[in-house]
Design a protein around this motif. Structure first.
Motif, short mmCIF file in Angstrom:
data_model
loop_
_atom_site.label_atom_id
_atom_site.label_comp_id
_atom_site.label_asym_id
_atom_site.label_seq_id
_atom_site.Cartn_x
_atom_site.Cartn_y
_atom_site.Cartn_z
N ALA A 8 -30.72 -73.10 15.23
CA ALA A 8 -30.98 -74.46 15.72
C ALA A 8 -29.75 -75.34 15.56
O ALA A 8 -29.41 -76.13 16.46
CB ALA A 8 -32.17 -75.06 14.97
N MET A 9 -29.06 -75.23 14.44
CA MET A 9 -27.85 -76.02 14.22
C MET A 9 -26.79 -75.73 15.28
O MET A 9 -26.16 -76.64 15.81
CB MET A 9 -27.27 -75.73 12.83
N LEU A 10 -26.61 -74.46 15.60
CA LEU A 10 -25.61 -74.07 16.59
C LEU A 10 -26.01 -74.56 17.98
O LEU A 10 -25.15 -75.01 18.76
CB LEU A 10 -25.44 -72.55 16.58
N ILE A 11 -27.28 -74.48 18.30
CA ILE A 11 -27.74 -75.00 19.60
C ILE A 11 -27.45 -76.49 19.70
O ILE A 11 -26.98 -76.98 20.74
CB ILE A 11 -29.25 -74.73 19.79
N LEU A 12 -27.69 -77.23 18.62
CA LEU A 12 -27.52 -78.68 18.63
C LEU A 12 -26.06 -79.11 18.76
O LEU A 12 -25.79 -80.28 19.05
CB LEU A 12 -28.14 -79.29 17.37
N THR A 13 -25.11 -78.19 18.57
CA THR A 13 -23.70 -78.55 18.77
C THR A 13 -23.40 -78.84 20.24
O THR A 13 -22.43 -79.51 20.56
CB THR A 13 -22.76 -77.42 18.30
N GLY A 14 -24.24 -78.29 21.14
CA GLY A 14 -24.02 -78.49 22.56
C GLY A 14 -23.12 -77.45 23.20
O GLY A 14 -22.90 -77.46 24.41
N HIS A 15 -22.60 -76.53 22.39
CA HIS A 15 -21.69 -75.51 22.91
C HIS A 15 -22.40 -74.20 23.28
O HIS A 15 -21.87 -73.42 24.08
CB HIS A 15 -20.60 -75.19 21.88
N ALA A 45 -40.95 -71.01 19.66
CA ALA A 45 -41.38 -72.24 20.34
C ALA A 45 -41.96 -73.25 19.35
O ALA A 45 -41.75 -74.46 19.49
CB ALA A 45 -42.40 -71.89 21.42
N HIS A 46 -42.69 -72.77 18.35
CA HIS A 46 -43.29 -73.69 17.38
C HIS A 46 -42.21 -74.38 16.55
O HIS A 46 -42.32 -75.56 16.20
CB HIS A 46 -44.28 -72.96 16.47
N TYR A 47 -41.14 -73.65 16.22
CA TYR A 47 -40.05 -74.24 15.43
C TYR A 47 -39.27 -75.25 16.26
O TYR A 47 -38.84 -76.29 15.75
CB TYR A 47 -39.11 -73.13 14.93
N ALA A 48 -39.11 -74.96 17.55
CA ALA A 48 -38.33 -75.83 18.43
C ALA A 48 -39.08 -77.09 18.83
O ALA A 48 -38.47 -78.06 19.32
CB ALA A 48 -37.93 -75.07 19.70
N ALA A 49 -40.39 -77.14 18.62
CA ALA A 49 -41.22 -78.25 19.11
C ALA A 49 -40.73 -79.61 18.62
O ALA A 49 -40.71 -80.59 19.37
CB ALA A 49 -42.68 -78.03 18.71
N ARG A 50 -40.31 -79.68 17.38
CA ARG A 50 -39.86 -80.95 16.81
C ARG A 50 -38.66 -81.48 17.59
O ARG A 50 -38.61 -82.66 17.97
CB ARG A 50 -39.50 -80.75 15.33
N TYR A 51 -37.67 -80.64 17.83
CA TYR A 51 -36.46 -81.07 18.53
C TYR A 51 -36.74 -81.31 20.02
O TYR A 51 -36.10 -82.14 20.65
CB TYR A 51 -35.36 -80.02 18.36
N LEU A 52 -37.73 -80.58 20.52
CA LEU A 52 -38.13 -80.76 21.91
C LEU A 52 -38.76 -82.15 22.09
O LEU A 52 -38.44 -82.87 23.05
CB LEU A 52 -39.13 -79.67 22.30
N ASN A 53 -39.61 -82.54 21.16
CA ASN A 53 -40.26 -83.85 21.22
C ASN A 53 -39.24 -84.98 21.08
O ASN A 53 -39.43 -86.08 21.62
CB ASN A 53 -41.33 -83.97 20.14
N GLU A 54 -38.19 -84.72 20.33
CA GLU A 54 -37.13 -85.73 20.15
C GLU A 54 -36.14 -85.73 21.30
O GLU A 54 -35.17 -86.49 21.28
CB GLU A 54 -36.40 -85.46 18.83
N LYS A 55 -36.38 -84.84 22.28
CA LYS A 55 -35.51 -84.70 23.46
C LYS A 55 -34.07 -84.34 23.08
O LYS A 55 -33.12 -84.70 23.78
CB LYS A 55 -35.53 -85.98 24.30
N ARG A 56 -33.94 -83.61 22.00
CA ARG A 56 -32.61 -83.15 21.58
C ARG A 56 -32.29 -81.77 22.15
O ARG A 56 -31.14 -81.36 22.17
CB ARG A 56 -32.53 -83.13 20.06
N ILE A 57 -33.34 -81.06 22.59
CA ILE A 57 -33.14 -79.75 23.21
C ILE A 57 -34.13 -79.62 24.37
O ILE A 57 -35.07 -80.42 24.50
CB ILE A 57 -33.36 -78.58 22.22
N PRO A 84 -24.13 -78.71 29.16
CA PRO A 84 -24.11 -78.98 30.60
C PRO A 84 -25.41 -78.60 31.32
O PRO A 84 -25.77 -79.22 32.33
CB PRO A 84 -22.94 -78.14 31.10
N LEU A 85 -26.12 -77.58 30.82
CA LEU A 85 -27.35 -77.14 31.50
C LEU A 85 -28.52 -78.09 31.27
O LEU A 85 -29.53 -77.99 31.96
CB LEU A 85 -27.74 -75.74 31.02
N PHE A 86 -28.40 -79.01 30.33
CA PHE A 86 -29.53 -79.86 29.96
C PHE A 86 -30.02 -80.70 31.15
O PHE A 86 -31.22 -80.92 31.31
CB PHE A 86 -29.14 -80.77 28.80
#
Length: 316
Positions: free
Chosen positions: A252-259, A266-278, A202-204
Motif C-alpha cells: 500500500a505504501m508503494l502504491i501511494l507513492t504514485g510511481h 479489496a477489504h484492505y484497500a477500502a479505506r484508501y478507496l473511500n479517501e479517494k487516494r487510490i 497517471p492512470l488514476f
C-alpha cells in the motif's frame, strides 16, 4: 546475594546417562515458562507476556537447565536460539501439556464443563475483511466455553505452517495457494484482491473504457514477494520487477507513492478507496481470488475444543 543459578549463563551442565527425571509441580512451572520463552522467541518478549521480570525468567530457565542437566538455549548478545537438547525438551513439553489437557478434559467433560487450551494462528491483515468469520467464531467459542484458554496470534503463512508442524498452533486460518500433504484443509471463505494505482499515478484519471491491458503491462508493478509467486496470476511478470514488498502494508505504501501499481486485498484497500487516494484499475478478469481455510496438522486429534471452534466457523 546471587544464587548459583543466576550466574549459569550458557554453561554445559553435568549429566549422567542412567539418571532418571521425575516431574513435580515446580518442574511444571519451569516448563511452562520455558514453553512461553520458546513461543515468544526469547526471554524479553516472554517477560512482557508473563508480566514478570527478565532476571526472574532467566533464572527460571537456568533452574530448569540445572534440573535437567542440559543446556536448553543460548541467550547472549547473538540472540535466542534453542540447542538440540532445547528442541527435544520443547517437543516433549508440548506432548506433556497435551497429555495433561487430555487428562483435564476427561475429568471436566464428565461435569459437562469444557476446559483446555486452543492456540490459533491467523494470517495478518485480515481483520478488515467482512467475509472473515474469525472474530465472530472466537466470540461464539468463548460464550460456549468461557473457561477455555484462547491464544490468538497473527503471522505470515510460512510461520503459520512452521508453527503447525512444530505443534505451537492447534489450528490456523490462512490463504491456501497450494495444498500440502502434511495438512488438512477446511474451506472457510474467499478473499478478493484487485489491482490499484494512487491518485498521483497517471492512470488514476484515465477512464476504464480507455484503459488497455497493454497499458497495464507497461506500468511498474509491485512484486508482493509473499503472494505474487503463489496466486497463479500470469498476466504480470512479477519476478522481473525490481519493486518488491513483503507485507500488505508495504504494498500500500508503494502504491501511494504514485510511481507503481500493485495488488491489494479489496477489504484492505477500502479505506484508501473511500479517501479517494487510490482506485481499482483493470478488468475483473485480472482480479485474484484466494481461498482461506482452517488448517490443521494431518493426524492431529480434533478434540472437543477444536470441534467447537470449527462449528463456530460454520465448518461441518
Amino acid at each position: 546475594m546471587e544464587s548459583k543459578v543466576s550466574n549459569t549463563g550458557n554453561m554445559n551442565y553435568p549429566r549422567t546417562e542412567n539418571s532418571s527425571v521425575t516431574i513435580n509441580n515446580v518442574d511444571l512451572k519451569l516448563l511452562r515458562v520455558f514453553k512461553c520463552v520458546v513461543e515468544a522467541g526469547g526471554l524479553t518478549s516472554a517477560s512482557h507476556e508473563l508480566n514478570i521480570g527478565l532476571a526472574a525468567i532467566s533464572k527460571q530457565v537456568s533452574d530448569l537447565e540445572i534440573r535437567l542437566g542440559m543446556t536448553l538455549c543460548s541467550r547472549g548478545r547473538e540472540g535466542f536460539e534453542l540447542t538440540e537438547y532445547g528442541i527435544t525438551v520443547y517437543q516433549a513439553t508440548l506432548e506433556l501439556f497435551a497429555s495433561l489437557n487430555i487428562f483435564r478434559e476427561r475429568l471436566h467433560n464428565s461435569r459437562s464443563e469444557l476446559l483446555g487450551d486452543l492456540s490459533i494462528s491467523v494470517v495478518d491483515n485480515t481483520i478488515s475483511d467482512p467475509l472473515s468469520p474469525v472474530t465472530k467464531a472466537v466470540q461464539q467459542l468463548h460464550l460456549a466455553a468461557p473457561k477455555v484458554n484462547i491464544r490468538l496470534q497473527t503471522a505470515h503463512l510460512d510461520d503459520i505452517e512452521k508453527g503447525l508442524n512444530e505443534g505451537r498452533f492447534n489450528c490456523a486460518i490462512a490463504p491456501v495457494y497450494e495444498e500440502k500433504g502434511e495438512f488438512d484443509y477446511y474451506p472457510v471463505y474467499t478473499e478478493t484482491s484487485k489491482l490499484y494505482c494512487s491518485s498521483e499515478h497517471p492512470l488514476f484519471i484515465l477512464p476504464d473504457s480507455d484503459m488497455t491491458l497493454e497499458q497495464l503491462k507497461q506500468q511498474k508493478i509491485i512484486n508482493h514477494t509473499y503472494v505474487s509467486h503463489r496466486h497463479g496470476n500470469k498476466f504480470f511478470a512479477f519476478n522481473e520487477s525490481n519493486i518488491q514488498a513483503v507485507q500488505v502494508e508495504a504494498v500500500a505504501m508503494l502504491i501511494l507513492t504514485g510511481h507503481f501499481i500493485g495488488y491489494l486485498p479489496a477489504h484492505y484497500a477500502a479505506r484508501y478507496l473511500n479517501e479517494k487516494r487510490i482506485r481499482a484499475i483493470g478488468p475483473e478478469a485480472i482480479n485474484v481470488s484466494t481461498p482461506f481455510c482452517l488448517i490443521i496438522k494431518k493426524g492431529r486429534k480434533i478434540n472437543q475444543i477444536i470441534k467447537l471452534f470449527m462449528d463456530s466457523l460454520g465448518i461441518a
